[in-house]
Design an enzyme around this catalytic site. Structure first.
Site, short mmCIF file in Angstrom:
data_model
loop_
_atom_site.label_atom_id
_atom_site.label_comp_id
_atom_site.label_asym_id
_atom_site.label_seq_id
_atom_site.Cartn_x
_atom_site.Cartn_y
_atom_site.Cartn_z
N THR A 55 0.88 -1.18 0.00
CA THR A 55 0.00 0.00 0.00
C THR A 55 0.91 1.23 0.00
O THR A 55 1.05 1.91 1.01
CB THR A 55 -0.91 0.02 1.24
OG1 THR A 55 -0.11 -0.17 2.43
CG2 THR A 55 -1.96 -1.06 1.19
N LEU A 64 5.53 -7.04 11.60
CA LEU A 64 6.92 -7.52 11.48
C LEU A 64 7.91 -6.42 11.15
O LEU A 64 7.59 -5.45 10.45
CB LEU A 64 7.02 -8.66 10.48
CG LEU A 64 6.76 -8.45 9.00
CD1 LEU A 64 7.95 -7.86 8.28
CD2 LEU A 64 6.43 -9.80 8.38
N ARG A 65 9.11 -6.60 11.70
CA ARG A 65 10.22 -5.70 11.39
C ARG A 65 11.12 -6.39 10.38
O ARG A 65 11.38 -7.60 10.50
CB ARG A 65 11.07 -5.44 12.65
CG ARG A 65 10.37 -4.74 13.76
CD ARG A 65 11.10 -4.98 15.07
NE ARG A 65 11.11 -6.40 15.43
CZ ARG A 65 11.92 -6.95 16.34
NH1 ARG A 65 12.79 -6.21 16.99
NH2 ARG A 65 11.86 -8.24 16.61
N ASN A 111 2.62 2.24 14.37
CA ASN A 111 3.69 2.86 13.59
C ASN A 111 3.82 4.35 13.88
O ASN A 111 4.93 4.89 13.91
CB ASN A 111 3.48 2.62 12.09
CG ASN A 111 3.98 1.23 11.68
OD1 ASN A 111 4.55 0.51 12.49
ND2 ASN A 111 3.78 0.87 10.43
N CYS A 116 7.88 1.59 5.53
CA CYS A 116 6.68 1.63 6.37
C CYS A 116 6.47 2.95 7.10
O CYS A 116 5.54 3.69 6.80
CB CYS A 116 6.70 0.48 7.37
SG CYS A 116 6.56 -1.12 6.58
N LYS A 157 18.32 0.47 7.49
CA LYS A 157 18.75 -0.02 8.80
C LYS A 157 19.60 -1.25 8.55
O LYS A 157 19.61 -1.81 7.45
CB LYS A 157 17.54 -0.34 9.68
CG LYS A 157 16.70 -1.51 9.22
CD LYS A 157 15.67 -1.84 10.26
CE LYS A 157 14.97 -3.13 9.98
NZ LYS A 157 13.98 -3.46 10.97
N ARG A 170 14.45 1.81 0.51
CA ARG A 170 13.29 2.70 0.34
C ARG A 170 13.34 3.80 1.40
O ARG A 170 13.49 3.53 2.58
CB ARG A 170 11.98 1.90 0.48
CG ARG A 170 11.69 1.04 -0.74
CD ARG A 170 10.46 0.19 -0.52
NE ARG A 170 10.67 -0.80 0.52
CZ ARG A 170 9.70 -1.56 1.04
NH1 ARG A 170 8.46 -1.42 0.63
NH2 ARG A 170 9.98 -2.44 1.97
C1 UDX Z 1 8.60 -0.91 11.23
C2 UDX Z 1 7.93 -1.34 12.55
O1 UDX Z 1 8.93 -1.53 13.56
C3 UDX Z 1 7.15 -2.62 12.34
O2 UDX Z 1 6.49 -2.99 13.53
C4 UDX Z 1 6.14 -2.42 11.22
O3 UDX Z 1 5.44 -3.62 10.96
C5 UDX Z 1 6.84 -1.94 9.95
O4 UDX Z 1 7.62 -0.77 10.22
P1 UDX Z 1 10.80 -1.67 9.91
O5 UDX Z 1 10.43 -0.64 8.88
O6 UDX Z 1 11.26 -3.01 9.49
O7 UDX Z 1 9.55 -1.91 10.91
O8 UDX Z 1 12.00 -1.04 10.75
P2 UDX Z 1 12.30 -0.55 12.22
O9 UDX Z 1 13.24 -1.48 12.87
O10 UDX Z 1 11.07 -0.21 12.96
O11 UDX Z 1 13.11 0.79 11.90
C6 UDX Z 1 12.53 1.86 11.15
C7 UDX Z 1 13.49 3.01 11.00
O12 UDX Z 1 13.67 3.67 12.26
C8 UDX Z 1 14.89 2.61 10.53
O13 UDX Z 1 15.33 3.55 9.57
C9 UDX Z 1 15.72 2.67 11.79
O14 UDX Z 1 17.08 2.95 11.53
C10 UDX Z 1 15.05 3.83 12.53
N1 UDX Z 1 15.23 3.78 13.99
C11 UDX Z 1 14.75 2.72 14.71
C12 UDX Z 1 15.85 4.84 14.64
O15 UDX Z 1 16.28 5.81 14.01
N2 UDX Z 1 15.99 4.78 16.00
C13 UDX Z 1 15.53 3.74 16.75
O16 UDX Z 1 15.69 3.77 17.97
C14 UDX Z 1 14.90 2.67 16.07
#
Ligand code: UDX
Length: 433
Positions: free
Chosen positions: A86, A153-154, A212, A264, A327, A334
């Site tokens: 989406t 999920l992450r 989120n 996301c 990350k 993306r």
């Molecule tokens: C996220 C949500 O965690 C997950 O529950 C949802 O289903 C989808 O979106 P994801 O996108 O895989 O998951 O990554 P996540 O580990 O949450 O990190 C997102 C971003 O935040 C990354 O760019 C990460 O580097 C950043 N981040 C995360 C920070 O800058 N600081 C933090 O403390 C944690």
């Protein structure tokens, strides 16, 4: 049970493979024929630890079958998952629901018995109800129940998060079969006392976007505090550690740095704001605009830090960038803050070389004009500034002394606050954040 999963991207492929791991017979349906051919050969088109092994395992056990055929899907079983993307609409904040709608539009006329459709994709609140109307207009008399079962999920932990989730949420109308079928489907997970939140579809849709939005807010909160710390010379890591001991706050997800990116969080908070606007509740979420602003400011600020280190001009400056993925443990670029910073530096005249353990190919597709190196050392050769923008373990472990001989100037910018400041400074590096 016999299940179908529509959409074999991050979410769908992980879900399909994990459902096979739970012992179900799964048909994964994907419209991209090239992707289907790769998946059928056991080749996962993105990097997710453990996923390729599990895919191969269940192609071999026969519990997972991959196809492009909706007709095969319609006959396969009685539970259908929607796991398509989406994305953000072009030029708008709202979510683009065309792929979700295409699934029900294609499926409904082919189904000849009573079935359950479980939505997993992240959607604006009210989508499930609209899909019910859509299906009613297209079905050939079969009772097609739709309920929402969001996924949390992450990336990097996708399998673990699917097989051992924090909670399972189901939004359904009580009159249907959704609860019974979902309990049966996830019986092995629910056996471990996993919380099962049973609610209506609107609430389930909101759970996902609220989660989120909260996570994005938490990151932008600590990054806003980082701005104040920077103004006064205070240490945001110590602030995060200290406030994190309060169980109500918690230390997880409180790492300051260049902010959040990925497929996301950025798009989901924008879609949430857009949806609140449609519902006449835009004021409720105006703070998310600020969350987005703080996050974007982190990227611009990183460029300013490098410019400052180079006496006000980036022209002709060599920058070695370590990290391109949004990350670690991911090849996903993306809306990656790291690549965004790399692109901005290049636009302002710097000569930028990027290295990432997994994300080079994906980065090249988006930013073909950046230079890419085959190793961290190569990226840092003759650098005036070295930047760590994704906290891959191999960057955290770098010995500053080893890098000293390669660079032109010993300036390190720690965009993820993941390095040992004392150690780098002790080796004669100018350490900046
Ligand atoms: C996220 C949500 O965690 C997950 O529950 C949802 O289903 C989808 O979106 P994801 O996108 O895989 O998951 O990554 P996540 O580990 O949450 O990190 C997102 C971003 O935040 C990354 O760019 C990460 O580097 C950043 N981040 C995360 C920070 O800058 N600081 C933090 O403390 C944690």
């Amino acid at each position: 049970m016999r299940l179908t999963v529509f959409g074999l991207g991050y979410l769908g492929l992980t879900h399909a493979v994990c459902m096979a791991e739970l012992g179900h017979e799964v048909l994964g349906v994907e419209v991209d024929e090239a992707k289907v051919a790769r998946l059928q050969a056991g080749d996962v088109p993105f990097y997710e630890p453990g996923l390729a092994d599990l895919l191969t395992k269940h192609l071999d056990t026969g519990l997972l079958v991959i196809s492009t055929s909706y007709r095969q899907a319609a006959e396969w079983g009685d539970v259908f998952f929607i796991a398509v993307g989406t994305p953000q609409k072009k030029g708008e904040s709202a979510a683009d629901l065309r792929y979700v709608e295409a699934v029900v539009d294609n499926l409904a006329p082919l189904v000849d018995r009573d079935v359950l459709v479980l939505g997993k994709s992240t959607v604006p609140v009210g989508t499930c109800a609209k899909l019910v109307e859509r299906v009613r207009a297209r079905s050939q008399g079969a009772d097609i129940e739709i309920a929402w079962n969001p996924e949390f999920l992450r990336e990097g932990f996708a399998i673990e998060d699917t097989l051992q989730p924090d909670r399972i949420v189901l939004g359904r109308r009580p009159s249907g079969r959704a609860e019974a079928l979902t309990r049966e489907l996830y019986a092995d997970i629910l056996r471990h006392d996993t919380p099962f939140i049973l609610t209506d579809p609107e609430t389930a849709e909101l759970v996902k976007v609220s989660a989120n939005a909260f996570l994005a807010t938490k990151i932008s909160f600590i990054n806003a505090i980082a701005e104040v710390c920077e103004a006064v010379g205070a240490d945001v890591r110590a602030v995060a550690d200290a406030i994190g001991y309060d169980a109500r706050i918690g230390r997880r997800y409180l790492n300051a740095g260049i902010g959040f990116g990925g497929g996301c969080l950025p798009k989901d908070i924008r879609a949430f704001m857009a949806r609140a606007g449609e519902l006449g509740a835009s004021e409720a979420l105006t703070f998310l605009r600020e969350v987005d602003n703080v996050n974007m400011r982190r990227r611009t600020r990183m460029v300013d830090v490098v410019r400052g280190a180079c006496h006000g001009s980036l022209l002709g400056v060599n920058v070695g960038i370590l990290g391109a993925a949004f990350k670690p443990d991911s090849d996903d670029v993306r809306d990656s803050p790291a690549l965004n910073v790399a692109g901005q530096l290049q636009l302002q005249g710097a000569s930028v070389t990027v290295y990432d353990p997994k994300a080079i190919e994906n980065s090249k597709a988006i930013f073909p004009t950046l230079s890419y190196a085959a190793s961290a050392d190569d990226a840092c050769e003759n650098a005036d500034v070295v930047m760590v923008l994704t906290e891959w373990p191999e960057f955290v472990r770098i010995d500053p002394d080893d890098l000293s001989a390669l660079v032109r100037t010993k300036t390190i910018v720690d965009g993820r606050l993941c390095l040992d400041r004392q150690r780098w400074s002790g080796c004669g590096w100018t350490y900046l954040t």
